[in-house]
Design a protein around this motif. Structure first.
Motif, PDB file in Angstrom:
ATOM      1  N   ALA A 262      -0.766   1.640  -6.613  1.00  0.00           N
ATOM      2  CA  ALA A 262      -1.912   2.537  -6.814  1.00  0.00           C
ATOM      3  C   ALA A 262      -1.922   3.065  -8.235  1.00  0.00           C
ATOM      4  O   ALA A 262      -0.915   3.017  -8.947  1.00  0.00           O
ATOM      5  CB  ALA A 262      -1.847   3.708  -5.832  1.00  0.00           C
TER       6      ALA A 262
ATOM      7  N   THR B 299       0.846  -1.192   0.000  1.00  0.00           N
ATOM      8  CA  THR B 299       0.000   0.000   0.000  1.00  0.00           C
ATOM      9  C   THR B 299       0.880   1.240   0.000  1.00  0.00           C
ATOM     10  O   THR B 299       2.092   1.169   0.261  1.00  0.00           O
ATOM     11  CB  THR B 299      -0.912   0.043   1.231  1.00  0.00           C
TER      12      THR B 299
ATOM     13  N   THR C 197      -6.473  12.814  -1.514  1.00  0.00           N
ATOM     14  CA  THR C 197      -7.832  13.136  -1.962  1.00  0.00           C
ATOM     15  C   THR C 197      -7.836  14.051  -3.188  1.00  0.00           C
ATOM     16  O   THR C 197      -7.183  15.098  -3.198  1.00  0.00           O
ATOM     17  CB  THR C 197      -8.609  13.827  -0.824  1.00  0.00           C
TER      18      THR C 197
ATOM     19  N   ARG D  50      -8.899   9.526 -10.043  1.00  0.00           N
ATOM     20  CA  ARG D  50      -9.793   9.835  -8.928  1.00  0.00           C
ATOM     21  C   ARG D  50     -10.635   8.624  -8.506  1.00  0.00           C
ATOM     22  O   ARG D  50     -11.000   8.481  -7.347  1.00  0.00           O
ATOM     23  CB  ARG D  50     -10.715  11.009  -9.278  1.00  0.00           C
ATOM     24  N   GLU D  51     -10.962   7.772  -9.489  1.00  0.00           N
ATOM     25  CA  GLU D  51     -11.721   6.573  -9.157  1.00  0.00           C
ATOM     26  C   GLU D  51     -11.061   5.367  -9.829  1.00  0.00           C
ATOM     27  O   GLU D  51     -10.280   5.515 -10.751  1.00  0.00           O
ATOM     28  CB  GLU D  51     -13.181   6.695  -9.603  1.00  0.00           C
ATOM     29  N   ARG D  52     -11.384   4.195  -9.351  1.00  0.00           N
ATOM     30  CA  ARG D  52     -10.774   2.984  -9.893  1.00  0.00           C
ATOM     31  C   ARG D  52     -11.188   2.773 -11.352  1.00  0.00           C
ATOM     32  O   ARG D  52     -12.220   3.262 -11.784  1.00  0.00           O
ATOM     33  CB  ARG D  52     -11.181   1.760  -9.057  1.00  0.00           C
TER      34      ARG D  52
ATOM     35  N   PRO E  46      -6.128  -0.036  -6.085  1.00  0.00           N
ATOM     36  CA  PRO E  46      -6.693   1.163  -5.475  1.00  0.00           C
ATOM     37  C   PRO E  46      -6.076   2.437  -6.050  1.00  0.00           C
ATOM     38  O   PRO E  46      -5.003   2.397  -6.663  1.00  0.00           O
ATOM     39  CB  PRO E  46      -6.347   1.013  -3.995  1.00  0.00           C
ATOM     40  N   THR E  47      -6.746   3.544  -5.852  1.00  0.00           N
ATOM     41  CA  THR E  47      -6.245   4.830  -6.334  1.00  0.00           C
ATOM     42  C   THR E  47      -5.404   5.496  -5.254  1.00  0.00           C
ATOM     43  O   THR E  47      -5.486   5.156  -4.066  1.00  0.00           O
ATOM     44  CB  THR E  47      -7.397   5.765  -6.707  1.00  0.00           C
TER      45      THR E  47
ATOM     46  N   ALA F   6      -5.964   8.528  -4.535  1.00  0.00           N
ATOM     47  CA  ALA F   6      -6.968   9.353  -3.857  1.00  0.00           C
ATOM     48  C   ALA F   6      -7.562   8.630  -2.657  1.00  0.00           C
ATOM     49  O   ALA F   6      -7.725   9.215  -1.582  1.00  0.00           O
ATOM     50  CB  ALA F   6      -8.065   9.751  -4.844  1.00  0.00           C
ATOM     51  N   GLU F   7      -7.864   7.353  -2.811  1.00  0.00           N
ATOM     52  CA  GLU F   7      -8.473   6.623  -1.703  1.00  0.00           C
ATOM     53  C   GLU F   7      -7.443   6.186  -0.667  1.00  0.00           C
ATOM     54  O   GLU F   7      -7.806   5.680   0.397  1.00  0.00           O
ATOM     55  CB  GLU F   7      -9.263   5.413  -2.214  1.00  0.00           C
ATOM     56  N   GLN F   8      -6.165   6.412  -0.957  1.00  0.00           N
ATOM     57  CA  GLN F   8      -5.107   6.104   0.009  1.00  0.00           C
ATOM     58  C   GLN F   8      -4.538   7.370   0.643  1.00  0.00           C
ATOM     59  O   GLN F   8      -3.410   7.381   1.129  1.00  0.00           O
ATOM     60  CB  GLN F   8      -3.989   5.293  -0.662  1.00  0.00           C
TER      61      GLN F   8
END
Length: 323
Positions: free
Chosen positions: A222, A140, A244, A226-228, A236-237, A239-241
């Motif tokens: 990653a 991650t 933002t 902005r979205e997968r 994952p993106t 942004a989600e880690q």
């Protein structure tokens, strides 16, 4: 009154002739082979797209389309050659975001992309993918940042000042990670060395990198969207880690010398939009992690100038300057 009628008739005739001349100019172009300059080595995202579209584009224009790799100076060598071209048949297919970064990074350029080049068509977008050699003990972004705090992490970049480099700097600024940047002259060698373990981390265009993630030669951390993405729903993106709203990537587009006639730009733009959206090419791009994104000449110019302002802030904050 008679003179007025004669003048009105003459002006109307000129308007008709002018319209006919414009139509003829569009019909007459192209009158020779089209040269698409890719300002990077073979095997990168721009090169992949150029070769995917060249045959269909040539058939549509009834002319040979030549893909001409002109690497050097982080894409600026080839871009400069196109900016100076006057034959009306030479165009640039490049990472538009990388081209927008160059004026902020390089103290002296032989051209100004905002003044010497004009948009033709945006073609595709693929996010950057942050990936590591499979031996790196991180899965991650937070684990990778923590690892970078304990030991030096070598970060392969396609070139200092390139879009992937600036994306890496943006991650660094947002997470306080510290990378040891290792510059290359193109994405292909950077990917090869990361797979081989000479470098540990890479951020690069998904189109040129995803096949090696799928084969297990690289491990994805990653994507910078902005979205997968539907093509890789398990990655994952950024942004989600924690980053933002962050988004970066390679925006592949075609640019022309500013003096290229409107008729040529309009026709080429229309044919590029049609070819890139063909089911065969669209499916190939999607499979490799790229989405077809079409913009007309005006939209591409607006996008380019927006990206130039956006990345100038990152460059200034990171104090990145090259001769």
């Amino acid at each position: 009154m008679f003179f007025k009628r004669v003048l009105t008739s003459a002006l109307a005739t000129l308007a008709v002739l002018g319209g006919a001349a414009t139509a003829n100019a569009a019909d007459d172009w192209p009158s020779r082979p089209i040269r698409i300059v890719v300002p990077y080595p073979a095997g990168g995202s721009s090169d992949i797209i150029a070769r995917l579209i060249s045959q269909q584009l040539g058939a549509a224009l009834k002319q040979t389309v030549i893909v001409d790799n002109r690497p050097g100076a982080n894409g600026n060598l080839g871009a400069s050659q196109v900016a100076q071209a006057t034959d009306q048949h030479t165009f640039l297919l490049c990472d538009v975001g990388a081209l927008a970064i160059s004026p902020s990074v390089y103290k002296t350029l032989t051209f100004d992309p905002s003044k010497d080049l004009r948009g033709v068509s945006m073609l595709a977008y693929s996010p950057h993918i942050l990936a590591v050699n499979p031996s790196v003990p991180a899965n991650t972004l937070s684990e990778l940042v923590a690892l970078a705090g304990k030991q030096p992490i070598s970060f392969a970049v396609t070139a200092i000042g390139s879009a992937p480099h600036l994306a890496g700097v943006a991650v660094e600024q947002a997470t306080k990670a510290k990378w040891l940047y290792v510059p290359y002259k193109g994405g292909s060698q950077a990917v090869t060395d990361t797979m081989g373990g000479q470098t540990q981390v890479i951020m690069n265009g998904m189109l040129a990198t995803l096949p090696y993630v799928k084969s297990g030669k690289l491990k994805a951390i990653a994507i910078s969207k902005r979205e997968r993405m539907a093509a890789v729903p398990d990655i994952p993106t950024l942004a989600e880690q924690g980053m933002t709203g962050f988004e970066s990537g390679t925006w592949q587009g075609v640019m022309a010398p500013v003096g290229t006639p409107d008729a040529a730009v309009t026709r080429l733009s229309a044919e590029l939009a049609r070819v890139i959206a063909s089911p065969e090419i669209k499916a190939k791009l999607l499979e490799q992690g790229a989405e077809v994104v079409v913009q007309n000449p005006k939209e591409l110019d607006t996008f380019f100038n927006g990206e130039r302002k956006r990345w100038a802030t990152v460059v200034e904050k990171g104090n990145i300057k090259l001769d």
